[in-house]
Scaffold this motif. Structure first.
Motif, PDB file in Angstrom:
ATOM      1  N   UNK A 157       0.809  -1.217   0.000  1.00 20.14           N
ATOM      2  CA  UNK A 157       0.000   0.000   0.000  1.00 20.14           C
ATOM      3  C   UNK A 157       0.842   1.266   0.000  1.00 20.14           C
ATOM      4  N   UNK A 158       2.114   1.168   0.373  1.00 18.24           N
ATOM      5  CA  UNK A 158       2.934   2.368   0.524  1.00 18.24           C
ATOM      6  C   UNK A 158       3.010   3.155  -0.775  1.00 18.24           C
ATOM      7  N   UNK A 159       3.290   2.461  -1.876  1.00 14.93           N
ATOM      8  CA  UNK A 159       3.442   3.157  -3.159  1.00 14.93           C
ATOM      9  C   UNK A 159       2.125   3.709  -3.682  1.00 14.93           C
ATOM     10  N   UNK A 160       0.978   3.277  -3.119  1.00 14.48           N
ATOM     11  CA  UNK A 160      -0.316   3.859  -3.472  1.00 14.48           C
ATOM     12  C   UNK A 160      -0.590   5.115  -2.660  1.00 14.48           C
ATOM     13  N   UNK A 161       0.121   5.296  -1.567  1.00 12.23           N
ATOM     14  CA  UNK A 161      -0.172   6.397  -0.652  1.00 12.23           C
ATOM     15  C   UNK A 161       0.799   7.557  -0.759  1.00 12.23           C
ATOM     16  N   UNK A 162       1.983   7.334  -1.340  1.00 12.87           N
ATOM     17  CA  UNK A 162       2.974   8.408  -1.454  1.00 12.87           C
ATOM     18  C   UNK A 162       3.484   8.471  -2.884  1.00 12.87           C
ATOM     19  N   UNK A 163       3.947   9.645  -3.354  1.00 11.07           N
ATOM     20  CA  UNK A 163       4.537   9.749  -4.693  1.00 11.07           C
ATOM     21  C   UNK A 163       5.864   9.010  -4.742  1.00 11.07           C
ATOM     22  N   UNK A 210      -7.992   4.973   3.534  1.00  7.30           N
ATOM     23  CA  UNK A 210      -8.874   5.021   2.362  1.00  7.30           C
ATOM     24  C   UNK A 210      -8.996   3.645   1.728  1.00  7.30           C
ATOM     25  N   UNK A 211     -10.033   3.471   0.958  1.00  6.82           N
ATOM     26  CA  UNK A 211     -10.201   2.226   0.216  1.00  6.82           C
ATOM     27  C   UNK A 211      -9.046   2.052  -0.768  1.00  6.82           C
ATOM     28  N   UNK A 212      -8.526   0.817  -0.880  1.00 10.72           N
ATOM     29  CA  UNK A 212      -7.391   0.533  -1.767  1.00 10.72           C
ATOM     30  C   UNK A 212      -7.717  -0.657  -2.663  1.00 10.72           C
ATOM     31  N   UNK A 213      -8.721  -0.508  -3.554  1.00 12.06           N
ATOM     32  CA  UNK A 213      -9.079  -1.619  -4.446  1.00 12.06           C
ATOM     33  C   UNK A 213      -8.024  -1.805  -5.531  1.00 12.06           C
ATOM     34  N   UNK A 214      -8.042  -2.947  -6.229  1.00 15.52           N
ATOM     35  CA  UNK A 214      -7.081  -3.162  -7.317  1.00 15.52           C
ATOM     36  C   UNK A 214      -7.243  -2.120  -8.408  1.00 15.52           C
ATOM     37  N   UNK A 215      -6.142  -1.674  -8.985  1.00 15.21           N
ATOM     38  CA  UNK A 215      -6.188  -0.690 -10.061  1.00 15.21           C
ATOM     39  C   UNK A 215      -6.424  -1.326 -11.426  1.00 15.21           C
ATOM     40  N   UNK A 249      -6.201   6.656  -4.872  1.00 15.33           N
ATOM     41  CA  UNK A 249      -6.699   5.756  -5.899  1.00 15.33           C
ATOM     42  C   UNK A 249      -6.136   6.049  -7.266  1.00 15.33           C
ATOM     43  N   UNK A 250      -5.458   7.201  -7.423  1.00 11.53           N
ATOM     44  CA  UNK A 250      -4.971   7.545  -8.750  1.00 11.53           C
ATOM     45  C   UNK A 250      -3.495   7.831  -8.787  1.00 11.53           C
ATOM     46  N   UNK A 251      -2.872   7.974  -7.640  1.00 15.09           N
ATOM     47  CA  UNK A 251      -1.479   8.413  -7.609  1.00 15.09           C
ATOM     48  C   UNK A 251      -0.539   7.448  -8.259  1.00 15.09           C
TER      49      UNK A 251
END
Length: 463
Positions: free
Chosen positions: A143-149, A206-211, A435-437
């Protein structure tokens, strides 16, 4: 002139101290907080389980058996948990697995409080605990790479690890103080309460569904796809190999209960030497983490991992030869700092190399290696210490780390030349929904079959 010197000093300290920029992102801050809450409590249990088993059996061999018992759940559920993390909402998976870890910790508390005194019951509860841990960790780390640039991934890895290292220092030291006063059952109870509180922090993520589309069931095919993907990542394979060498050959953790009593003079009921031995490696990691600003900016990650692993091996040799508690603790502190540096570089490699749809599965492999290696070492060091003595087991393991690391890097020279990818968009930001980063950078992270092992890696021509 004095103001100029003060400004220079502040800039210097800012460059070496841990980078806290990821904490400005609310979603990452919640993930970090959930780990921080359990940092100390989980380490109380990490001390209590081997201590209770040693008290019941007076055998380092049985203490080493805890590693073997924990290894199978990590192997199976670490890999499967990584596949699940790529197919479901990672927040929901973390909530479920956190509840499971808390429940099994509660079971450990109950058996100690009730005085059951069954080694096998402890081992069964430990195995179940590791099942939920193995499911939780890939989802958390992926989840880390989904939450930070992208440019904040290395400091985010370092920051989270620094917090866990703080708990790993304070937990064993607190255990050494609390054991004679409150007993084992209270240590388990504190961990259970902390894990329960962590569930509430995870619920606020936040929700972290598959991209990559709707959820699907995770099966063996997904696990094998993860291994196939990894087989194309030569540099990642080398980083895993070096960590296996460091942990399996050089982690003397199973020897600590016996060495605390027979080498360093602890009383049979437990004492400060046991706490210091368990705390020393995390203390080194904590000190290195607090000064990780320069560490996370060094981009020759292959060199960083290689040197760190060799330094780890040398420090373990020194520990095995030590007859003084404080000399032995000093060597373990050095080992912990080296292990932290290695972890930061390996973690950054993994976060930056994988696409989001593969990140959970690679984190599953990462957890199997990182957590499984020490548990395998518990078994090998426990029985080696039983057969040949604790000093010989520790010293020989450290020497083996150095030799095998040199051989491995010589056979995979591209690993030594590996440099971290450059940031293409330093102004990138991530929303709180996270969800988009990651989506915008997926194209630049897609692997190919090139021998460099990572599409984004840049191999320098100089060794």
């Amino acid at each position: 002139m004095s103001s100029t010197k003060a400004a220079s000093a502040r800039r210097f300290l800012g460059s070496i101290m841990v980078d806290t920029r990821p904490l400005r992102i609310p979603a990452y801050r919640r993930l970090w907080a959930s780990g921080a809450v359990t940092a100390i409590g989980s380490q109380l249990t990490a001390v209590a389980v081997p201590k209770q088993i040693y008290d019941l059996t007076s055998s380092s061999g049985y203490v080493g058996l805890t590693g073997a018992v924990a290894l199978l759940p990590l192997l199976v559920f670490g890999l499967w948990g990584g596949a699940i993390a790529d197919t479901v909402d990672r927040r929901k998976l973390m909530v479920f697995s956190n509840i499971g870890v808390a429940a099994t910790s509660g079971g450990l508390w109950f058996q100690a409080w009730a005085g059951v005194s069954s080694v096998w019951l402890i081992l069964v509860l430990l195995a179940l605990n590791q099942v939920f841990f193995a499911i939780n960790s890939p989802a958390r780390n992926a989840s880390i790479a989904r939450l930070v640039p992208a440019e904040l991934v290395p400091p985010a890895v370092a920051l989270g690890s620094t917090t866990m290292s703080f708990g790993a220092v304070m937990g064993p030291m607190a255990a050494g103080v609390l054991l004679p006063v409150l007993g084992l059952s209270t240590l388990y109870l504190i961990d259970t309460v902390a894990l329960t509180l962590a569930v509430f922090a995870v619920l606020r993520l936040p929700s972290l569904p598959p991209l990559n589309g709707p959820s699907r069931r995770a099966g063996l095919r997904d696990v094998f796809e993860g291994f196939r993907y990894l087989s194309l990542q030569k540099v990642l394979l080398a980083s895993f190999l070096l960590d296996i060498i460091a942990m399996v050959a050089g982690m003397p953790r199973a020897l600590f209960p016996e060495m605390a009593e027979l080498t360093f003079g602890d009383p049979p009921g437990g004492g400060t030497a046991l706490g210091w031995l368990y705390a020393a490696i995390p203390l080194g990691a904590l000190l290195c983490g607090l000064a990780s600003g320069r560490l996370s900016r060094f981009n020759r990650h292959g060199v960083g991992v290689t040197v760190s692993v060799c330094l780890w091996g040398g420090a373990i040799v020194g520990f095995g030869l030590s007859g003084s508690l404080w000399l032995g603790v000093s060597f373990l502190v050095i080992a912990g700092a080296a292990d932290f540096a290695s972890m930061v570089y390996r973690g950054a490699m993994l976060q930056q190399a994988a696409t989001d749809e593969m990140r959970g599965r690679l984190q599953g492999v990462f957890i199997v290696v990182v957590a499984g290696g020490p548990r395998l070492a518990d078994a090998t060091h426990g029985w080696a210490g039983e057969a040949a003595g604790t000093g010989f087991a520790a010293t020989g393991g450290g020497m083996l780390v150095i030799v095998l690391t040199i051989i491995a890097v010589a056979l995979i020279p591209k690993f030594w030349r590996y440099r971290a990818p450059t940031t293409t968009d330093p102004e990138a930001t991530v929303s709180d929904t996270a969800s988009t980063g990651d989506e915008s950078s997926r194209a630049s992270r897609t692997p190919d079959d090139d021998d460099s092992g990572m599409a984004t890696a840049r191999a320098d021509s100089d060794p």
